[in-house]
Design a protein around this motif. Structure first.
Motif, mmCIF file in Angstrom:
data_model
loop_
_atom_site.group_PDB
_atom_site.id
_atom_site.type_symbol
_atom_site.label_atom_id
_atom_site.label_comp_id
_atom_site.label_asym_id
_atom_site.label_seq_id
_atom_site.Cartn_x
_atom_site.Cartn_y
_atom_site.Cartn_z
ATOM 1 N N VAL A 1 0.825 -1.504 0.314
ATOM 2 C CA VAL A 1 -0.323 -0.358 -0.118
ATOM 3 C C VAL A 1 0.702 1.586 -0.239
ATOM 4 O O VAL A 1 1.936 1.564 1.042
ATOM 5 N N VAL B 1 0.716 4.584 1.158
ATOM 6 C CA VAL B 1 0.028 6.000 2.048
ATOM 7 C C VAL B 1 0.354 7.352 1.546
ATOM 8 O O VAL B 1 1.283 8.024 1.081
ATOM 9 N N ARG C 1 3.968 -0.572 -10.632
ATOM 10 C CA ARG C 1 3.270 -0.211 -10.009
ATOM 11 C C ARG C 1 2.427 1.080 -9.834
ATOM 12 O O ARG C 1 1.450 0.647 -8.527
ATOM 13 N N VAL D 1 1.927 10.224 -10.395
ATOM 14 C CA VAL D 1 3.034 10.497 -9.602
ATOM 15 C C VAL D 1 4.112 11.661 -10.076
ATOM 16 O O VAL D 1 4.581 10.942 -11.546
ATOM 17 N N THR E 1 8.450 12.614 -9.151
ATOM 18 C CA THR E 1 9.405 12.833 -8.187
ATOM 19 C C THR E 1 8.991 13.956 -7.111
ATOM 20 O O THR E 1 8.491 15.514 -7.865
ATOM 21 N N LEU F 1 3.750 10.283 -1.299
ATOM 22 C CA LEU F 1 3.590 9.079 -1.071
ATOM 23 C C LEU F 1 4.704 8.483 -0.681
ATOM 24 O O LEU F 1 6.135 8.969 0.059
ATOM 25 N N ARG F 2 4.238 7.407 0.560
ATOM 26 C CA ARG F 2 5.235 6.207 0.831
ATOM 27 C C ARG F 2 4.600 4.895 1.207
ATOM 28 O O ARG F 2 3.792 4.284 0.820
ATOM 29 N N ARG F 3 5.629 4.223 0.811
ATOM 30 C CA ARG F 3 4.885 2.646 0.799
ATOM 31 C C ARG F 3 4.919 2.509 2.404
ATOM 32 O O ARG F 3 5.582 2.561 3.381
ATOM 33 N N ASP G 1 15.730 -2.350 -0.785
ATOM 34 C CA ASP G 1 15.294 -2.399 -2.469
ATOM 35 C C ASP G 1 15.732 -1.253 -3.238
ATOM 36 O O ASP G 1 15.261 -0.138 -2.869
ATOM 37 N N SER H 1 15.058 -0.486 -5.957
ATOM 38 C CA SER H 1 14.280 0.117 -7.454
ATOM 39 C C SER H 1 13.534 1.459 -6.577
ATOM 40 O O SER H 1 12.221 1.380 -7.232
ATOM 41 N N GLN H 2 13.219 1.194 -5.680
ATOM 42 C CA GLN H 2 12.434 1.362 -4.561
ATOM 43 C C GLN H 2 13.425 3.280 -4.941
ATOM 44 O O GLN H 2 13.867 4.009 -4.896
ATOM 45 N N PRO H 3 11.887 3.977 -5.654
ATOM 46 C CA PRO H 3 12.352 5.189 -5.591
ATOM 47 C C PRO H 3 12.305 6.255 -5.404
ATOM 48 O O PRO H 3 11.808 6.107 -3.967
ATOM 49 N N LEU I 1 8.015 11.318 -3.814
ATOM 50 C CA LEU I 1 7.006 10.957 -5.127
ATOM 51 C C LEU I 1 5.269 11.421 -4.199
ATOM 52 O O LEU I 1 5.397 11.670 -3.332
#
Lengths: 458, 458
Positions: free
Chosen positions: A61, A63, A125, B45, B47, B64-66, B73, B75-77, B80
């Motif tokens: 998710v 957030v 994503r 989204v 940057t 946004l944050r996961r 990871d 690949s985590q940009p 955003l």
């Protein structure tokens, strides 16, 4: 600013590619509406407690927070996240609006969803999916399982995409088979059968013994069941030849047979339905029919859609809302095809005609010609500047615009004549902008297929 | 779960209302494509460094944050956020894809955007807007200002909405006027003129003296200029009667005259163009034409769209991309009209026909009848259950489905006859499902207008 780089997992399309996506979305929408499915669009965000009810998806998710939160703002909502599917928002929408909806409620929903997953081919994503569901109050007759399958079958069969296969199974069939075998816990069998597409058959057989408490004979029977598939009703005879009997098994066989039969009316070279008795789907909440969609020749992408019947899509404590639905991954199918160069749009602009400009003074006349063409539905642009005609033609060529329109102006300033050139053939003919129309295939951008690679077979 | 509540600022529509929104979006898309504007959709989204380049909007951005970030990871940009308009993403898209686009690049983009603002009428946290822009490399000829104005004018003039007014002005006109008056800092005058829709004229006059360093006569001249408006080219004469002369003023007058003239070809009772010399728009980056859109009779909503020419939409250091564009707020216009009950869809389902079911055994026959109707483009659903016909008709009535289809089955199981009932008039006629078609107005859900309240006048 310097040239920005793409963000991994957030695919974007060039205009010619976007035409392909739009034509897929338009086509699905048309089929869904012809069958009486109503359009719903939900907000992109849900409260976190809605999103996390299933628990297991919590790491996917995204957030939201406001960059500068204002603690004194009472209208600041609680924790919000982006939806990761269209089922959770739809269940919430049904509960929130139950008093204003008529049941059975058929809806389609074509929207983006977001998941914080590690990006890989076909997994993004941010991606678009198309869902249909039928939801009822208290009890949903079985014939709706047949209906959603047939509607999705019809929608898939007319898409400008490689052929699709709808795999169908029924939880009652597996469960009834287990009960007929006197297996202790059918749910364990379903969970293990679901591993067959990742693990060898023998390993799943061992697990059925070790984890689900089956004896060898029971395990072999379950594997034999799971190996059965057919594109017609013949699966039933093969199941019965295994010699297992149970009332629930008969119900499952009848339901699966009805879904397969219902979809066969749309069977063509672009769509195939397959009873697939090894299909289990991992999720707990399916209670009968289960679906998965595969793109033929692209099985390495895994399933590109799925769904099933859930006897409790939503509940407010007093009323339960059962549902049945299927979801199709638009990005999951399109982006890999586009990336591999197998699918594209025929041009980068909607324009079928470029009106050539003899000189800048004639721009108003050119605008009028363009407006006449548009009035009969022909997308038209006027040349950006009065360059030499050769340059204007090459400009049209680079965009894939098939026709260039020429007009001549008399000494008195009136338009003296018109002609239109097909720049692919070079043929140039006199024409009247009020009545001329290109062939349908030239009117709008078309979806272009490269031949599907032969090495990828089903 | 208990009944969920709506989230303030995140409007959602019922299906009948969603038909209205879809018909507006479809209509705009059709007009834009007829004029050669290509579809673009950008990811939701961007940057944060892209989003915050303008600085002032930082408190509106949703970051946004996961939920469970994985520091391993790769690949985590980076950080955003959700886009708050369609201009920032489009500028980024142009730079990112410049090598693959043909210029002049005409694009339309109809998408949701998000702003963490305090919700109020017509201002939402999630809303849909429709943008058109033309972008060029290095230099963009002025005729594109006329083109985007005319395309948006045409798009607005065919919407099923209250009439729209496009107000137009030109920064060169104001600046040239100031230079002709020997005003020290024209940019200050533009900034203060922009306050005229919130402050009394006398107050703005005082500010022109106090903050922009004008003398009383100069301030009066600027206020006299700002008071001029016309729906035709007559504004030019009134400006000239103020006796100020400057070359840039003449350029501005000519450009504004061309835009107004260009839009007048679409003037009708649903659309009005107005040269509005008090229109300044606050943003720094406009360099010529500026636009604002108002919904006539709903001026309390303020502007429902706007735009203009920016000589540097984007730049990568080597190449500059000038552009001109207009944005129209779809949610900003539709939601207030729907909420006030002034706009709705004629029914909650796409279906024009409900096929009545004499008994459950006839479902396959009913499906076949429905499929024949769908083949000629008539959206059709089959009754959910074989209740008494009176109940089935009331079911259709509640959804606004205009026609109920009846068939009789002969003893041999074949269909013996068909009839269709218009449930509004009660008229029932024999019909053939292969050829029958309702009137166009009944074929798809229609947009219904309540009379516009008389007290809200322009």
């Amino acid at each position: 600013m310097s040239k920005p780089s793409p963000l991994s997992g957030f695919p974007e399309l060039l205009p010619a590619q976007r035409f392909v996506e739009q034509s897929v979305i338009d086509s699905m929408r048309r089929t869904f509406e012809l069958h009486g499915f109503a359009p719903v669009e939900t907000r992109a965000v849900e409260t976190l407690d809605q999103l996390l009810r299933k628990g297991e998806t919590s790491n996917e998710v995204y957030v939201l927070r406001r960059l500068q939160t204002d603690p004194d703002d009472p209208s600041q909502p609680g924790d919000l996240g982006l939806h990761f599917d269209l089922t959770v928002p739809f269940a919430r929408y049904v509960l929130e609006n139950a008093g204003k909806l008529e049941f059975p409620f058929r809806r389609y929903q074509i929207q983006k969803v977001w998941r914080g997953e590690r990006p890989q081919e076909g997994r993004f994503r941010e991606f678009t999916q198309a869902d249909i569901d039928v939801v009822m109050k208290d009890e949903l007759p079985f014939h709706f399982d047949v209906e959603v399958a047939r509607v999705m079958a019809e929608a898939l069969s007319v898409l400008p995409l490689p052929p699709m296969r709808l795999r169908v199974n029924n939880r009652k069939l597996i469960e009834g088979f287990c009960l007929g075998l006197a297996v202790p816990e059918p749910a364990d069998v379903i969970r293990l059968i679901d591993k067959l597409d990742r693990l060898p058959e023998a390993t799943v057989g061992d697990l059925l013994v070790a984890e689900a408490g089956l004896d060898d004979a029971q395990a072999q029977q379950c594997l034999a069941l799971a190996a059965i598939s057919s594109i017609d009703g013949s699966f039933a005879e093969r199941v019965r030849s295994l010699g297992v009997q149970h009332e629930l098994l008969e119900t499952g066989l009848a339901e699966l047979g009805a879904v397969v039969q219902g979809c066969r009316v749309v069977n063509n070279e672009r769509f195939e339905v397959q009873a697939s008795l090894g299909l289990a789907r991992g999720l707990d909440y399916y209670t009968g029919t289960v679906f998965e969609i595969y793109m033929k020749g692209f099985e390495s992408l895994k399933s590109v859609g799925g769904g099933g019947r859930y006897d409790a899509l939503a509940s407010d404590g007093k009323t339960t809302y059962p549902g049945v639905g299927i979801s199709f991954g638009i990005s999951r199918t399109l982006i890999p095809l586009i990336t591999r160069g197998l699918l594209s749009g025929s041009r980068a602009v909607p324009s079928a005609v470029l009106v050539a400009l003899p000189d800048e003074e004639s721009r108003a006349a050119a605008d009028e010609v363009a407006q006449q063409l548009r009035a009969s539905g022909v997308a038209t642009e006027v040349a950006a500047s009065a360059q030499k005609f050769g340059k204007q033609i090459r400009h049209a060529e680079r965009r894939g615009i098939p026709f260039v329109w020429f007009f001549t102006v008399a000494d008195n300033g009136a338009i003296a004549g018109h002609s239109v050139k097909d720049i692919r053939t070079g043929e140039q003919l006199d024409a009247d902008p009020a009545t001329w129309r290109p062939a349908d295939a030239d009117l709008t951008p078309q979806v272009i297929h490269a031949p599907t690679p032969a090495e990828e077979t089903s």
